[in-house]
Design a protein around this motif. Structure first.
Motif, PDB file in Angstrom:
ATOM      1  N   MET A 250       0.832  -1.207   0.026  1.00 34.50           N
ATOM      2  CA  MET A 250       0.211   0.023  -0.023  1.00 34.50           C
ATOM      3  C   MET A 250       0.765   1.198  -0.085  1.00 34.50           C
ATOM      4  N   TYR A 251       2.099   1.318   0.316  1.00 32.15           N
ATOM      5  CA  TYR A 251       2.967   2.131   0.485  1.00 32.15           C
ATOM      6  C   TYR A 251       2.958   3.290  -0.881  1.00 32.15           C
ATOM      7  N   TYR A 252       2.813   2.412  -2.131  1.00 30.72           N
ATOM      8  CA  TYR A 252       2.905   3.453  -3.432  1.00 30.72           C
ATOM      9  C   TYR A 252       1.565   4.006  -3.382  1.00 30.72           C
ATOM     10  N   GLN A 253       0.561   3.268  -3.023  1.00 26.14           N
ATOM     11  CA  GLN A 253      -0.882   4.121  -3.028  1.00 26.14           C
ATOM     12  C   GLN A 253      -0.929   5.550  -2.198  1.00 26.14           C
ATOM     13  N   ILE A 254      -0.300   5.320  -0.954  1.00 29.43           N
ATOM     14  CA  ILE A 254      -0.138   6.387  -0.083  1.00 29.43           C
ATOM     15  C   ILE A 254       0.397   7.407  -0.501  1.00 29.43           C
ATOM     16  N   TYR A 255       1.693   7.064  -1.245  1.00 31.41           N
ATOM     17  CA  TYR A 255       2.566   8.213  -1.768  1.00 31.41           C
ATOM     18  C   TYR A 255       1.893   8.998  -2.771  1.00 31.41           C
ATOM     19  N   GLU A 256       0.986   8.209  -3.547  1.00 31.85           N
ATOM     20  CA  GLU A 256       0.261   8.716  -4.640  1.00 31.85           C
ATOM     21  C   GLU A 256      -0.833   9.660  -3.965  1.00 31.85           C
ATOM     22  N   LEU A 257      -1.526   9.127  -2.779  1.00 32.67           N
ATOM     23  CA  LEU A 257      -2.619  10.057  -2.264  1.00 32.67           C
ATOM     24  C   LEU A 257      -1.958  11.297  -1.706  1.00 32.67           C
ATOM     25  N   ASN A 258      -1.006  10.773  -1.068  1.00 30.31           N
ATOM     26  CA  ASN A 258      -0.248  11.959  -0.325  1.00 30.31           C
ATOM     27  C   ASN A 258       0.169  13.288  -1.227  1.00 30.31           C
ATOM     28  N   HIS A 259       0.653  12.838  -2.446  1.00 25.93           N
ATOM     29  CA  HIS A 259       1.117  13.751  -3.546  1.00 25.93           C
ATOM     30  C   HIS A 259      -0.271  14.546  -4.145  1.00 25.93           C
ATOM     31  N   ALA A 260      -1.111  13.711  -3.996  1.00 27.85           N
ATOM     32  CA  ALA A 260      -2.439  14.568  -4.691  1.00 27.85           C
ATOM     33  C   ALA A 260      -2.997  15.439  -3.665  1.00 27.85           C
ATOM     34  N   ALA A 261      -2.770  14.994  -2.261  1.00 27.62           N
ATOM     35  CA  ALA A 261      -3.489  15.713  -1.327  1.00 27.62           C
ATOM     36  C   ALA A 261      -2.625  17.051  -1.238  1.00 27.62           C
ATOM     37  N   LEU A 262      -1.466  17.199  -1.492  1.00 29.40           N
ATOM     38  CA  LEU A 262      -0.633  18.374  -1.387  1.00 29.40           C
ATOM     39  C   LEU A 262      -0.693  19.361  -2.702  1.00 29.40           C
ATOM     40  N   GLN A 263      -1.502  18.872  -3.601  1.00 32.54           N
ATOM     41  CA  GLN A 263      -1.409  19.596  -4.637  1.00 32.54           C
ATOM     42  C   GLN A 263      -2.160  21.055  -4.477  1.00 32.54           C
ATOM     43  N   PRO A 264      -3.232  21.090  -3.771  1.00 34.40           N
ATOM     44  CA  PRO A 264      -3.712  22.445  -3.433  1.00 34.40           C
ATOM     45  C   PRO A 264      -2.645  23.271  -2.743  1.00 34.40           C
ATOM     46  N   PHE A 265      -1.939  22.549  -1.638  1.00 39.15           N
ATOM     47  CA  PHE A 265      -1.106  23.585  -0.830  1.00 39.15           C
ATOM     48  C   PHE A 265       0.194  24.010  -1.806  1.00 39.15           C
ATOM     49  N   ARG A 266       0.624  23.045  -2.864  1.00 38.04           N
ATOM     50  CA  ARG A 266       1.598  23.493  -3.818  1.00 38.04           C
ATOM     51  C   ARG A 266       1.123  24.655  -4.638  1.00 38.04           C
ATOM     52  N   ALA A 267      -0.144  24.835  -5.171  1.00 39.41           N
ATOM     53  CA  ALA A 267      -0.654  25.586  -5.897  1.00 39.41           C
ATOM     54  C   ALA A 267      -0.642  26.966  -5.114  1.00 39.41           C
ATOM     55  N   LEU A 268      -1.091  26.937  -3.923  1.00 43.66           N
ATOM     56  CA  LEU A 268      -1.217  28.133  -2.780  1.00 43.66           C
ATOM     57  C   LEU A 268       0.215  28.765  -2.661  1.00 43.66           C
ATOM     58  N   ALA A 269       1.194  27.776  -2.693  1.00 42.17           N
ATOM     59  CA  ALA A 269       2.728  28.232  -2.425  1.00 42.17           C
ATOM     60  C   ALA A 269       3.337  28.727  -3.683  1.00 42.17           C
ATOM     61  N   ASP A 270       2.670  28.315  -4.640  1.00 40.51           N
ATOM     62  CA  ASP A 270       3.204  29.024  -6.104  1.00 40.51           C
ATOM     63  C   ASP A 270       2.538  30.237  -6.202  1.00 40.51           C
ATOM     64  N   ALA A 271       1.524  30.230  -5.994  1.00 37.21           N
ATOM     65  CA  ALA A 271       0.730  31.765  -6.128  1.00 37.21           C
ATOM     66  C   ALA A 271       1.290  32.610  -4.948  1.00 37.21           C
ATOM     67  N   THR A 272       1.726  32.297  -3.666  1.00 38.14           N
ATOM     68  CA  THR A 272       2.313  33.017  -2.823  1.00 38.14           C
ATOM     69  C   THR A 272       3.671  33.685  -3.192  1.00 38.14           C
ATOM     70  N   LYS A 273       4.417  32.770  -3.942  1.00 39.76           N
ATOM     71  CA  LYS A 273       5.707  33.019  -4.482  1.00 39.76           C
ATOM     72  C   LYS A 273       5.801  34.184  -5.416  1.00 39.76           C
ATOM     73  N   LEU A 274       4.528  34.094  -6.377  1.00 39.51           N
ATOM     74  CA  LEU A 274       4.665  35.033  -7.609  1.00 39.51           C
ATOM     75  C   LEU A 274       4.019  36.330  -6.690  1.00 39.51           C
ATOM     76  N   PHE A 275       3.027  36.472  -5.954  1.00 41.45           N
ATOM     77  CA  PHE A 275       2.645  37.410  -5.343  1.00 41.45           C
ATOM     78  C   PHE A 275       3.817  38.257  -4.734  1.00 41.45           C
ATOM     79  N   TYR A 276       4.584  37.289  -4.083  1.00 38.38           N
ATOM     80  CA  TYR A 276       5.565  38.019  -3.187  1.00 38.38           C
ATOM     81  C   TYR A 276       6.929  38.597  -3.995  1.00 38.38           C
TER      82      TYR A 276
END
Length: 425
Positions: free
Chosen positions: A1-27
């Protein structure tokens, strides 16, 4: 199940990555007055570090549009000239005058050990002024459907032989690290069969030919754990919706964890320094960090059968130096090599393939004349310095080019004499 957990974790962090990218561009926006302040740069730097440490890095491009030949800049075109489900053979075709004398053909066999073939971008770039360069571009196993079948160490050897047959006579081969064993195996089999298309010269660089010599932490781990531990702990099925769904693989993210754990303190310091470079607006140093880690963090999955067979054959049982290695039931006997010149290259500070492990090839290939042998121990370089960096370009490349020129063509004996066979225990 580790691979599936890794994929789910990567997908779950996608909104936070998008927010971090927007924050970087703003500053970083010059219209934002905070962008020129230490606080603004610190927020932007933190956002970029977060986004980069949580993303999945795709396959990089070679991006080698030109090279210099005979003092003139010429264009370079990448062409796939041979293709199988698990590998493409790329030719870096240089735009040279038709009347110019042809340079030697050089097949660079890239490692299939986690990173993409683009890890050897510097190797290709350094050799293009001197040769018609071809490189093995191994395919990420999670992108290959189950319908394409298996791929193991025997298949790897067959692929190498197939490439020699495609490229034709007077081809030279360079194996970097892991492929040293399958390349030596392929050449040994071709020589034993009297194959006229075996290469003119073979350069093995930082390869695990005999890991009993000066064993490194990697070698000791394999011997200590044994093959069953690897089978039970690092082999996982590819999760949906990847094209290779349900294919058993050694995942790239596990390999990357192993790579980084060997020098974890260096990586932590590098990312801290990256953060400080961004805060201090040191663009050049920050860009060098990005370039290195864009490549280093891009990893691929390996088929389970290839990985396990390689670990067992090379690192646990030491079949090749013991004279016990077989390819589809046919003995792999390096003493059969007689007409292929041999150059081995090692790094003084190599912590992956210890000093002496590649040089051991000379003790196995007993029927190569002394005039067709060479060995070079490069001072003050580690594993990656054997095939990349300033010392590679200044000190190793000239030796390889000279060795290829010296052994550009080979004359085969009319009759095949009885060979000396040496079996090491």
């Amino acid at each position: 199940m580790y691979y599936q957990i890794y994929e789910l974790n990567h997908a779950a962090l996608q909104p936070f990555r998008a927010l971090a990218d927007a924050t970087k561009l703003f500053y970083q926006n010059p219209l934002n007055p905070l962008s020129a302040t230490p606080v603004g740069r610190a927020v932007s730097a933190a956002a970029e570090v977060f986004e980069r440490t949580t993303r999945r890095y795709g396959k990089p491009a070679f991006d080698l549009p030109t090279t210099t030949v005979d003092g003139a800049e010429v264009g370079v075109e990448e062409r796939i000239v041979w293709s199988r489900p698990f590998c493409d053979l790329i030719h870096f075709r240089r735009d040279l005058p038709r009347a110019r004398r042809a340079d030697p053909k050089l097949l660079i066999v890239a490692p299939m050990s986690g990173h993409y073939a683009t890890l050897l971008r510097g190797t290709v770039e350094a050799m293009m002024p001197h040769a018609e360069v071809y490189i093995t571009d191994w395919t990420d196993a999670r992108m290959v459907p189950l319908s394409e079948g298996r791929f193991d160490l025997d298949d790897y050897v067959d692929y190498i032989i197939g490439m020699f047959h495609h490229l034709g006579p007077d081809t030279h081969v360079m194996a970097v690290c892991q492929p040293s064993v399958p390349v030596l195996s392929a050449v040994s089999l071709m020589e034993a069969r009297g194959d006229p298309l075996s290469p003119a010269s073979m350069t093995l660089m930082g390869g695990p030919i005999d890991t009993r010599r000066n064993p490194t932490a990697v070698n000791l781990l394999a011997e200590k754990k044994g093959i069953e531990w690897f089978r039970d702990n690092v082999i996982m099925p590819v999760p949906f919706p990847n094209p290779g769904f349900m294919r058993e693989v050694y995942p790239g993210f596990l390999q990357l964890s192993g790579f980084m754990s060997m020098n974890l303190d260096r990586h932590l310091i590098a990312h801290k320094d990256f953060f400080m470079h961004l805060v201090k607006n040191d663009g050049d140093s920050a860009e060098k960090h990005r370039e290195f880690y864009d490549e280093y963090l891009a990893v691929m999955d390996l088929t389970a059968e290839f990985y396990l067979q390689t670990v067992e054959t090379v690192f646990v049982r030491h079949d090749l130096p013991k004279g016990r290695m077989k390819h589809r039931g046919e003995p792999v006997d390096p003493s059969a090599v007689r007409t292929v010149a041999l150059l081995t290259v090692e790094g003084e500070n190599d912590d992956i393939s210890g000093v002496g492990q590649t040089q051991a090839t000379h003790d196995l290939c007993v029927n190569i004349p002394d005039s067709m042998r060479g060995h070079h121990l490069q001072s003050r370089v580690g594993h990656y310095g054997v095939f990349n960096g300033s010392r590679f370009r200044a000190e190793i490349v000239p030796r390889i080019v000279d060795f290829m020129a010296t052994h550009a063509a080979k004359t085969r004996p009319a009759a095949k004499p009885r060979l000396i066979s040496v079996k090491n225990s």
